[in-house]
Design a protein around this motif. Structure first.
Motif, PDB file in Angstrom:
ATOM      1  N   GLU A 243       0.830  -1.207   0.000  1.00  0.00           N
ATOM      2  CA  GLU A 243       0.000   0.000   0.000  1.00  0.00           C
ATOM      3  C   GLU A 243       0.865   1.258   0.000  1.00  0.00           C
ATOM      4  O   GLU A 243       0.581   2.228  -0.698  1.00  0.00           O
ATOM      5  CB  GLU A 243      -0.926  -0.009   1.213  1.00  0.00           C
ATOM      6  N   LYS A 244       1.933   1.228   0.782  1.00  0.00           N
ATOM      7  CA  LYS A 244       2.852   2.363   0.814  1.00  0.00           C
ATOM      8  C   LYS A 244       3.552   2.533  -0.530  1.00  0.00           C
ATOM      9  O   LYS A 244       3.733   3.654  -1.017  1.00  0.00           O
ATOM     10  CB  LYS A 244       3.876   2.173   1.936  1.00  0.00           C
ATOM     11  N   MET A 245       3.955   1.407  -1.136  1.00  0.00           N
ATOM     12  CA  MET A 245       4.621   1.474  -2.443  1.00  0.00           C
ATOM     13  C   MET A 245       3.702   2.068  -3.503  1.00  0.00           C
ATOM     14  O   MET A 245       4.147   2.833  -4.374  1.00  0.00           O
ATOM     15  CB  MET A 245       5.076   0.068  -2.853  1.00  0.00           C
ATOM     16  N   PHE A 246       2.414   1.709  -3.435  1.00  0.00           N
ATOM     17  CA  PHE A 246       1.444   2.267  -4.379  1.00  0.00           C
ATOM     18  C   PHE A 246       1.318   3.779  -4.198  1.00  0.00           C
ATOM     19  O   PHE A 246       1.273   4.536  -5.172  1.00  0.00           O
ATOM     20  CB  PHE A 246       0.051   1.645  -4.168  1.00  0.00           C
ATOM     21  N   SER A 247       1.247   4.210  -2.944  1.00  0.00           N
ATOM     22  CA  SER A 247       0.905   5.611  -2.657  1.00  0.00           C
ATOM     23  C   SER A 247       2.078   6.572  -2.777  1.00  0.00           C
ATOM     24  O   SER A 247       1.879   7.757  -3.061  1.00  0.00           O
ATOM     25  CB  SER A 247       0.287   5.724  -1.257  1.00  0.00           C
ATOM     26  N   ASP A 248       3.312   6.093  -2.569  1.00  0.00           N
ATOM     27  CA  ASP A 248       4.440   7.033  -2.591  1.00  0.00           C
ATOM     28  C   ASP A 248       5.107   7.177  -3.958  1.00  0.00           C
ATOM     29  O   ASP A 248       6.122   7.848  -4.100  1.00  0.00           O
ATOM     30  CB  ASP A 248       5.467   6.673  -1.512  1.00  0.00           C
ATOM     31  N   GLY A 249       4.543   6.509  -4.976  1.00  0.00           N
ATOM     32  CA  GLY A 249       5.065   6.639  -6.337  1.00  0.00           C
ATOM     33  C   GLY A 249       6.119   5.608  -6.704  1.00  0.00           C
ATOM     34  O   GLY A 249       6.512   5.510  -7.879  1.00  0.00           O
ATOM     35  N   SER A 250       6.575   4.824  -5.742  1.00  0.00           N
ATOM     36  CA  SER A 250       7.640   3.845  -6.020  1.00  0.00           C
ATOM     37  C   SER A 250       7.177   2.749  -6.969  1.00  0.00           C
ATOM     38  O   SER A 250       7.958   2.246  -7.787  1.00  0.00           O
ATOM     39  CB  SER A 250       8.124   3.216  -4.711  1.00  0.00           C
ATOM     40  N   TRP A 251       5.904   2.362  -6.858  1.00  0.00           N
ATOM     41  CA  TRP A 251       5.368   1.288  -7.698  1.00  0.00           C
ATOM     42  C   TRP A 251       5.385   1.703  -9.175  1.00  0.00           C
ATOM     43  O   TRP A 251       5.881   0.974 -10.038  1.00  0.00           O
ATOM     44  CB  TRP A 251       3.944   0.964  -7.252  1.00  0.00           C
ATOM     45  N   THR A 252       4.875   2.896  -9.455  1.00  0.00           N
ATOM     46  CA  THR A 252       4.838   3.393 -10.836  1.00  0.00           C
ATOM     47  C   THR A 252       6.249   3.581 -11.388  1.00  0.00           C
ATOM     48  O   THR A 252       6.532   3.232 -12.545  1.00  0.00           O
ATOM     49  CB  THR A 252       4.065   4.715 -10.909  1.00  0.00           C
ATOM     50  N   LYS A 253       7.131   4.096 -10.563  1.00  0.00           N
ATOM     51  CA  LYS A 253       8.516   4.311 -10.981  1.00  0.00           C
ATOM     52  C   LYS A 253       9.188   2.991 -11.330  1.00  0.00           C
ATOM     53  O   LYS A 253       9.885   2.882 -12.351  1.00  0.00           O
ATOM     54  CB  LYS A 253       9.281   5.017  -9.854  1.00  0.00           C
ATOM     55  N   ALA A 254       8.950   1.968 -10.509  1.00  0.00           N
ATOM     56  CA  ALA A 254       9.557   0.660 -10.760  1.00  0.00           C
ATOM     57  C   ALA A 254       9.014   0.021 -12.033  1.00  0.00           C
ATOM     58  O   ALA A 254       9.760  -0.572 -12.814  1.00  0.00           O
ATOM     59  CB  ALA A 254       9.312  -0.259  -9.562  1.00  0.00           C
ATOM     60  N   LEU A 255       7.716   0.142 -12.258  1.00  0.00           N
ATOM     61  CA  LEU A 255       7.106  -0.436 -13.454  1.00  0.00           C
ATOM     62  C   LEU A 255       7.601   0.273 -14.711  1.00  0.00           C
ATOM     63  O   LEU A 255       7.916  -0.364 -15.721  1.00  0.00           O
ATOM     64  CB  LEU A 255       5.579  -0.350 -13.352  1.00  0.00           C
ATOM     65  N   GLN A 256       7.695   1.607 -14.645  1.00  0.00           N
ATOM     66  CA  GLN A 256       8.176   2.386 -15.786  1.00  0.00           C
ATOM     67  C   GLN A 256       9.614   1.992 -16.127  1.00  0.00           C
ATOM     68  O   GLN A 256       9.961   1.801 -17.296  1.00  0.00           O
ATOM     69  CB  GLN A 256       8.103   3.882 -15.462  1.00  0.00           C
TER      70      GLN A 256
END
Length: 275
Positions: A243-256
């Protein structure tokens, strides 16, 4: 008599030492992370963009980034993670046997698997799609595959699903690995590959400009993080980390960073399904 007694004592001490020297078993991955500051995580080694062993022996990809982030939230630094290669057939066994503390390996959440392991997530929702040559404008979806040659790996069901539901006249070809399928599509011997879209996107990124994901998914696969059965505390902690990874932008950055160069349309982070 004395010699026998001495031998018996020695044997007991040796056995106790051996038992005490083994890896301690923890009720939860949370306890293991807290007490040892180390984790063993099962990942794929042959999926570019997701879980790939690099020539120097390191691992890279979106699954690796997710696993590293989650471990950090549990108190384990990246340098203290041991990556263990898993394949689709041994993921449950590795968790059940304690060979790994968690599995992050394009691991679809299913009711059948929940009978053996726990899942946190999903951290990604994939859909079955097609990978074709970048210049191929005719293959717009599974229904356009009649008379075409479609590749998938031996023992998988995606290609058969296409034949059953979308294109009865498609010619199915099986290879041992998706990499072999990719080589044959690039070489022109086959027309398309089918599996989860994000897996295909990894191959498209690896072969920049030569391949494309059609972008018309026709199934849903929810990727979860596998944990020991009934590890409720671990499941909650991993879900909180996601949940934290989703909200702090890390998830999108990692996928990109992992598959963005493929041209694959990046989705929004999924909604967690806590249970």
């Amino acid at each position: 008599m004395f010699g026998r007694s001495l031998y018996a004592v020695f044997a007991v001490v040796t056995l106790a030492t051996a038992c005490g020297g083994g890896q301690e078993s923890y009720a939860s991955v949370v306890d293991k992370a807290k007490n040892e500051k180390k984790l063993v995580i099962g990942v794929k080694a042959d999926q570019p963009g997701l879980g790939l062993r690099t020539p120097n022996g390191d691992f890279s990809g979106f699954d690796i980034e997710v696993a590293t982030y989650v471990a950090k939230q549990l108190g384990v630094e990246a340098k203290d993670i041991t990556w263990k290669e898993t394949v689709s057939a041994n993921r449950e066994a590795f968790i059940e046997q304690g060979q790994v503390d968690m599995v992050v390996a394009t691991y679809s959440i299913t009711d059948a698997r929940k009978q053996k392991v726990s899942f946190a997530g999903p951290y990604f929702v994939a859909g079955q799609d097609l990978l074709v040559r970048a210049a191929d404008a005719a293959l717009t979806g599974p229904e356009a595959l009649n008379g075409k040659k479609l590749c998938s790996v031996a023992g998988s069901t995606p290609a058969q699903k296409v034949k059953t539901e979308y294109a009865k006249e498609v010619q199915l070809q099986e290879e041992r690995t998706y990499s072999a399928c990719v080589d044959r599509v690039l070489g022109g011997q086959l027309d398309a590959i089918t599996t989860d879209d994000v897996i295909l996107a990894g191959y498209a990124a690896q072969h920049g400009g030569k391949l494309k994901v059609v972008g018309k998914p026709f199934s849903t696969e929810k990727y979860g993080i596998g944990l020991k059965k009934d590890d409720t505390a671990g499941r909650k902690a991993v879900n909180d980390a996601l949940e934290k990874m989703f909200s702090d932008g890390s998830w999108t950055k990692a996928l990109q960073a992992s598959v963005g160069s493929s041209g694959f349309t990046l989705p929004q982070a999924p909604k967690l399904e806590r249970y």
